[in-house]
Write a protein that holds these residues in place. Structure first.
Motif, PDB file in Angstrom:
ATOM      1  N   ARG A  56       0.833  -1.215   0.000  1.00  0.00           N
ATOM      2  CA  ARG A  56       0.000   0.000   0.000  1.00  0.00           C
ATOM      3  C   ARG A  56       0.862   1.258   0.000  1.00  0.00           C
ATOM      4  O   ARG A  56       0.627   2.192  -0.758  1.00  0.00           O
ATOM      5  CB  ARG A  56      -0.916  -0.020   1.226  1.00  0.00           C
ATOM      6  N   ALA A  57       1.874   1.252   0.854  1.00  0.00           N
ATOM      7  CA  ALA A  57       2.742   2.428   0.945  1.00  0.00           C
ATOM      8  C   ALA A  57       3.476   2.659  -0.368  1.00  0.00           C
ATOM      9  O   ALA A  57       3.605   3.795  -0.839  1.00  0.00           O
ATOM     10  CB  ALA A  57       3.742   2.250   2.084  1.00  0.00           C
ATOM     11  N   ARG A  58       3.962   1.560  -0.953  1.00  0.00           N
ATOM     12  CA  ARG A  58       4.689   1.717  -2.221  1.00  0.00           C
ATOM     13  C   ARG A  58       3.793   2.232  -3.316  1.00  0.00           C
ATOM     14  O   ARG A  58       4.203   3.060  -4.140  1.00  0.00           O
ATOM     15  CB  ARG A  58       5.311   0.374  -2.627  1.00  0.00           C
ATOM     16  N   LEU A  59       2.563   1.746  -3.346  1.00  0.00           N
ATOM     17  CA  LEU A  59       1.635   2.224  -4.375  1.00  0.00           C
ATOM     18  C   LEU A  59       1.357   3.709  -4.203  1.00  0.00           C
ATOM     19  O   LEU A  59       1.332   4.470  -5.174  1.00  0.00           O
ATOM     20  CB  LEU A  59       0.329   1.426  -4.303  1.00  0.00           C
ATOM     21  N   LYS A 100      -9.071   3.809  -9.619  1.00  0.00           N
ATOM     22  CA  LYS A 100      -8.056   4.850  -9.709  1.00  0.00           C
ATOM     23  C   LYS A 100      -8.468   6.048  -8.852  1.00  0.00           C
ATOM     24  O   LYS A 100      -7.628   6.672  -8.191  1.00  0.00           O
ATOM     25  CB  LYS A 100      -7.889   5.276 -11.168  1.00  0.00           C
ATOM     26  N   GLN A 101      -9.735   6.356  -8.864  1.00  0.00           N
ATOM     27  CA  GLN A 101     -10.237   7.441  -8.033  1.00  0.00           C
ATOM     28  C   GLN A 101      -9.996   7.127  -6.548  1.00  0.00           C
ATOM     29  O   GLN A 101      -9.605   8.020  -5.786  1.00  0.00           O
ATOM     30  CB  GLN A 101     -11.742   7.639  -8.292  1.00  0.00           C
ATOM     31  N   GLY A 102     -10.222   5.879  -6.156  1.00  0.00           N
ATOM     32  CA  GLY A 102      -9.968   5.492  -4.774  1.00  0.00           C
ATOM     33  C   GLY A 102      -8.506   5.687  -4.407  1.00  0.00           C
ATOM     34  O   GLY A 102      -8.184   6.122  -3.291  1.00  0.00           O
ATOM     35  N   LEU A 103      -7.629   5.364  -5.341  1.00  0.00           N
ATOM     36  CA  LEU A 103      -6.202   5.594  -5.118  1.00  0.00           C
ATOM     37  C   LEU A 103      -5.919   7.069  -4.900  1.00  0.00           C
ATOM     38  O   LEU A 103      -5.193   7.456  -3.981  1.00  0.00           O
ATOM     39  CB  LEU A 103      -5.416   5.064  -6.323  1.00  0.00           C
ATOM     40  N   LEU A 104      -6.533   7.899  -5.711  1.00  0.00           N
ATOM     41  CA  LEU A 104      -6.314   9.346  -5.588  1.00  0.00           C
ATOM     42  C   LEU A 104      -6.804   9.860  -4.231  1.00  0.00           C
ATOM     43  O   LEU A 104      -6.108  10.624  -3.553  1.00  0.00           O
ATOM     44  CB  LEU A 104      -7.023  10.084  -6.725  1.00  0.00           C
ATOM     45  N   LEU A 105      -7.978   9.436  -3.833  1.00  0.00           N
ATOM     46  CA  LEU A 105      -8.529   9.905  -2.559  1.00  0.00           C
ATOM     47  C   LEU A 105      -7.676   9.430  -1.383  1.00  0.00           C
ATOM     48  O   LEU A 105      -7.439  10.179  -0.430  1.00  0.00           O
ATOM     49  CB  LEU A 105      -9.978   9.412  -2.405  1.00  0.00           C
ATOM     50  N   ALA A 106      -7.217   8.185  -1.464  1.00  0.00           N
ATOM     51  CA  ALA A 106      -6.353   7.684  -0.401  1.00  0.00           C
ATOM     52  C   ALA A 106      -5.061   8.491  -0.343  1.00  0.00           C
ATOM     53  O   ALA A 106      -4.534   8.788   0.735  1.00  0.00           O
ATOM     54  CB  ALA A 106      -6.048   6.203  -0.641  1.00  0.00           C
ATOM     55  N   LEU A 107      -4.591   8.881  -1.502  1.00  0.00           N
ATOM     56  CA  LEU A 107      -3.369   9.681  -1.556  1.00  0.00           C
ATOM     57  C   LEU A 107      -3.590  11.046  -0.886  1.00  0.00           C
ATOM     58  O   LEU A 107      -2.770  11.501  -0.090  1.00  0.00           O
ATOM     59  CB  LEU A 107      -2.961   9.866  -3.023  1.00  0.00           C
ATOM     60  N   LEU A 108      -4.700  11.662  -1.196  1.00  0.00           N
ATOM     61  CA  LEU A 108      -5.010  12.953  -0.590  1.00  0.00           C
ATOM     62  C   LEU A 108      -5.141  12.814   0.921  1.00  0.00           C
ATOM     63  O   LEU A 108      -4.705  13.671   1.686  1.00  0.00           O
ATOM     64  CB  LEU A 108      -6.307  13.505  -1.173  1.00  0.00           C
ATOM     65  N   ASP A 109      -5.767  11.713   1.326  1.00  0.00           N
ATOM     66  CA  ASP A 109      -5.971  11.513   2.752  1.00  0.00           C
ATOM     67  C   ASP A 109      -4.641  11.374   3.483  1.00  0.00           C
ATOM     68  O   ASP A 109      -4.515  11.781   4.632  1.00  0.00           O
ATOM     69  CB  ASP A 109      -6.829  10.263   2.970  1.00  0.00           C
ATOM     70  N   SER A 110      -3.663  10.815   2.802  1.00  0.00           N
ATOM     71  CA  SER A 110      -2.357  10.629   3.453  1.00  0.00           C
ATOM     72  C   SER A 110      -1.581  11.936   3.554  1.00  0.00           C
ATOM     73  O   SER A 110      -0.494  11.974   4.107  1.00  0.00           O
ATOM     74  CB  SER A 110      -1.536   9.613   2.665  1.00  0.00           C
TER      75      SER A 110
END
Lengths: 226, 226
Positions: free
Chosen positions: B13-16, B55-65
């Motif tokens: 997860r972190a690497r992604l 892909k959208q979920g990835l983006l949102l998770a990124l923003l959350d981090s």
DNA sequence: GTCTATATCCCGATAGAC
DNA sequence: GTCTATCGGGATATAGAC
């Protein structure tokens, strides 16, 4: 009455450009397909490639057709008002009027072009030239304002124009995201601070002007949503 | 030592997320495929969908981090300097240093997120919350600076923070397009004008400033519903 | 110059083995 | 949880008739 072939060709080109402008502003450049542009113009994708060669060519032609309009027009049309504060208010409201969705569409497209320019040298060249012209124009305008009133601008006209545009752009962005966070009065106040307008920073030496700050002109009630 | 399954999952997860952050900043979100993110992280696209769903979920998770980092860190780390002008210069140079390409990548991604937020309510919610927090933080910072020196800021702290961020953002944009058009001195000068720092706008008489309008801070919890 | 048809490519997302 | 394989869709751009 029928058109000549040249007329039809010119009209097709104009229709394609107009269609592209609207769709690009509404949905974003990447989200709009060549087919969509052609269909919106009453043509097919083949016409686009015959005229512009590629989607990128269409975009560059579109930018080229905007040499003079947009911001220049905006600054020119508010030149009638007299008081500097009124000018500032007019510029800001035309730029960031939330009730007028046209301005929102334009600013969105402006930002998308800026973003594209950051990665696409071809686009960057066009935008850079357009920016420089607009800056020179607004610098002249600002010079007139600041000398008319006895102001203490934060910088000389050319650089002042950079500051003013920066503040306007940044405020429009924040208003787009959080309309309640940026009131009209705040925008005018910030601009006045950059221009060094008398009345808010240097109340000591009001030679002729009247230093009333907040009791004057139109104050629209900022509408909250929800 | 081999990892446990939980460790491997967390590392994937972190690497992604890290891979997505870098690629998104470099090439733009839309230009980066899910496969590219996965490959850059040493995984395959299936891993992305197992973790984030889309892909959208990835983006949102990124923003959350990114809740706390970025701008907050930037403002916090310059809190050591003493003079307000020094603070301003430090903030600006960290934000718009052209030699450091990290800041360029950062601002590019920041703008792309703003643009996306304008058309995607999910993204808008996240960005809006993050902006509000950053604004509260910088408002506190600015309040300290302006009271320390005898300044005449253009507005109360919360609104002053809006002006300052707007100017910084707009200046960074123009510098990105035309590096020569925005000097460091100009940026500091503009910021100083907004803060009403003595020495450039009101050399005459820094009398008593108007009383602080709002001394209490309402700790409103940003609610988000969908 | 414009249209129709199509070639070619790439993306997001899913299915199923392990 | 991760990988391999693939489906379905939509994009840019081209080829050739008219």
């Amino acid at each position: 009455m029928s058109q000549t072939q040249q007329e039809r060709k010119a009209e097709t080109r104009a229709r394609l450009l107009a269609a592209a402008a609207g769709l690009f502003a509404d949905q974003g450049i990447d989200a709009v397909s060549v087919d969509a542009v052609a269909e919106s113009a009453g043509r097919t994708s083949g016409a686009v490639y015959a005229h512009f060669g590629s989607k990128q060519g269409l975009l560059l032609a579109l930018l080229d057709s905007w040499k003079d309009s947009v911001l220049t027009v905006l600054l020119a049309e508010v030149a009638v008002t007299k008081s500097p504060r009124g000018q500032l208010a007019a510029v800001w409201e035309n730029l960031a009027d939330t009730t007028n969705d046209d301005s929102g569409r334009w600013s969105l497209l402006e930002h998308e072009l800026w973003l594209r320019a950051a990665r696409d040298p071809e686009v960057a060249d066009v935008i850079r030239v357009r920016n420089a012209e607009a800056r020179r124009f607004s610098a002249r305008q600002l010079a007139g304002w600041t000398t008319a009133s006895n102001a203490r601008p934060a910088a000389e006209p050319e650089q002042l124009a950079v500051l003013v545009k920066a503040l306007l752009t940044g405020l429009a962005m924040q208003r787009h995201l959080e309309p309640g966070a940026v009131t009209d009065a705040l925008a005018v106040q910030g601009l006045a601070a950059l221009l060094g307008l008398p009345g808010d920073v240097a109340p000591s030496k009001p030679s002729t002007t009247k230093p009333t700050i907040r009791s004057n002109h139109t104050d629209e009630e900022p509408h909250h949503e929800h």
